[in-house]
Scaffold this active site. Sequence first.
Site, PDB file in Angstrom:
ATOM      1  N   ARG A   7      24.809   0.530  19.760  1.00  0.00           N
ATOM      2  CA  ARG A   7      23.638  -0.170  19.261  1.00  0.00           C
ATOM      3  C   ARG A   7      24.101  -1.313  18.374  1.00  0.00           C
ATOM      4  O   ARG A   7      25.019  -1.150  17.558  1.00  0.00           O
ATOM      5  CB  ARG A   7      22.717   0.772  18.467  1.00  0.00           C
ATOM      6  CG  ARG A   7      22.039   1.845  19.317  1.00  0.00           C
ATOM      7  CD  ARG A   7      21.019   1.228  20.271  1.00  0.00           C
ATOM      8  NE  ARG A   7      20.266   2.246  21.002  1.00  0.00           N
ATOM      9  CZ  ARG A   7      20.567   2.682  22.215  1.00  0.00           C
ATOM     10  NH1 ARG A   7      21.667   2.209  22.811  1.00  0.00           N
ATOM     11  NH2 ARG A   7      19.814   3.583  22.811  1.00  0.00           N
ATOM     12  N   GLU A  49      18.895  -8.497  19.508  1.00  0.00           N
ATOM     13  CA  GLU A  49      19.228  -8.635  20.923  1.00  0.00           C
ATOM     14  C   GLU A  49      18.035  -9.218  21.678  1.00  0.00           C
ATOM     15  O   GLU A  49      16.952  -8.613  21.645  1.00  0.00           O
ATOM     16  CB  GLU A  49      19.592  -7.258  21.496  1.00  0.00           C
ATOM     17  CG  GLU A  49      20.199  -7.307  22.890  1.00  0.00           C
ATOM     18  CD  GLU A  49      20.680  -5.936  23.334  1.00  0.00           C
ATOM     19  OE1 GLU A  49      21.588  -5.378  22.676  1.00  0.00           O
ATOM     20  OE2 GLU A  49      20.134  -5.430  24.320  1.00  0.00           O
ATOM     21  N   HIS A  70      24.069  -6.423  27.671  1.00  0.00           N
ATOM     22  CA  HIS A  70      23.641  -5.014  27.677  1.00  0.00           C
ATOM     23  C   HIS A  70      23.707  -4.430  29.099  1.00  0.00           C
ATOM     24  O   HIS A  70      22.741  -3.844  29.596  1.00  0.00           O
ATOM     25  CB  HIS A  70      22.217  -4.894  27.119  1.00  0.00           C
ATOM     26  CG  HIS A  70      21.936  -3.547  26.521  1.00  0.00           C
ATOM     27  ND1 HIS A  70      21.152  -3.368  25.426  1.00  0.00           N
ATOM     28  CD2 HIS A  70      22.348  -2.296  26.881  1.00  0.00           C
ATOM     29  CE1 HIS A  70      21.066  -2.078  25.130  1.00  0.00           C
ATOM     30  NE2 HIS A  70      21.790  -1.407  25.991  1.00  0.00           N
TER      31      HIS A  70
END
Length: 337
Positions: free
Chosen positions: A248, A276, A295
Site C-alpha cells: 500500500r 494513487e 498497480h
Amino acid sequence: MKSKPAALVVMDRDSVRAHFDAERLDTLAGLVALGDPVWADELDSPAARARLAEVEVLVTSWGAPQLTAERLAAAPNLKAVFHCAGSVRSLVADEVWGRGIRVSNAADANAIPVAEYTLAAIIFAGKKVPFLAADERSAYQGWQHFTGYGDLSNFRRTVGVVGYSRIGRRVVDLLRVLDGVTCLVSDPYADPAEVAAAGAELVDLADLLPRADVLSLHAPELPETRHLIGEQELKLLPDQATVINTARGSLLDPAALAAECAAGRLFAILDVTDPEPLPADSPLRGLPGVLITPHIAGSQGTEILRLTDHALAELARWTAGEPLRTEVTAEAMTLHA
C-alpha cells in the site's frame, strides 16, 4: 433434493467479463440458482433490490458497492459473500459481521502474482536494471562506464521483508532461488520459529534496515502503519539500497523517499503510491532512480481466472457444508489489508 441457494454476481461489467468465461459461469450455475439479472453493478435500483430480497449468496469483485446497513436490510436472506479479489475492507461494513454473514476472499490466490512481481523486482534491483536502463549516459556504454549504483549483484545479498503477510511469506519462499541470500523479516505478529523454518530471521525493523540491500514492503494498510517507512527509517538504509512497495502506498512517506532518490542515495520500485495515481507535480515522477508501475503486481489478465476459481471452490465448500479455507473475520480485518 436440496434446492440451490439463490445468488447474485455483484461487480462492474469489466470484472464480470474478466472473471467469468463460459466454463466458469457454468460452474457457478451448477452451485447456485442464478436469477434475472445474473449480475449487477449497483444495489440501489428497484431491479437490484428485488434480486437482493431473494439471494442467500453474493459473488463480488471490483466495482461492487459497499454492503451498508441499508443495502443489507434489503437482503434479509443473505448468508455468505464470496469475493473474487483480495481485500474486502472497502466492501464489508460492520453490519456484515453483526449479521453473522460469512465472508471469503481470494487474497491467497491474488498473493501469487504479487509475490512473483516482487521476486522479479528484487532480482532487477540487485542489478539496478530499471535505473541503468533509464540513464542514457550509461545504458548504451557497456558495463565499465557507470558509477553510483553500488554492487550490481544478487549473490550473498540481504533482503529485508517488512510484513510476514500471505504475500511476504511467499516472497520469503521464492527468495530461495537466489544464491546465498540472507532474508530478514520484521513483523510484530510473526512467529520466530515459523520464520526460521522458512529460512529467514525475524528481527526488529531498526535492526533490519541498516542491513538491507533491498527492502520489500508487505504490511497491511492500517492507521498505525501509515508512513511506517519515513525519513528516519529511510536514512537507516545503506547507500544504494532499493525500496520495493507492492503493498500500500501509505506505508511510505513519498516526500522523504523522493528526497533520498533525488540525491542518488536510494532507489525505488513502486507498484503502489500515495496518493494513487501520483499527481503530475509529484517529486517522485521522472526520477531516474525510481520505477513506478500502475498497480499491476496483483492479478491481471488470465491471472484473474485464478481468483474466480478460488472463489468458486470456496462456494462449493460452503454449499456442501464444509469449512471455508479463506474465511475473513472481523478480527482478521485488524491485521490484514
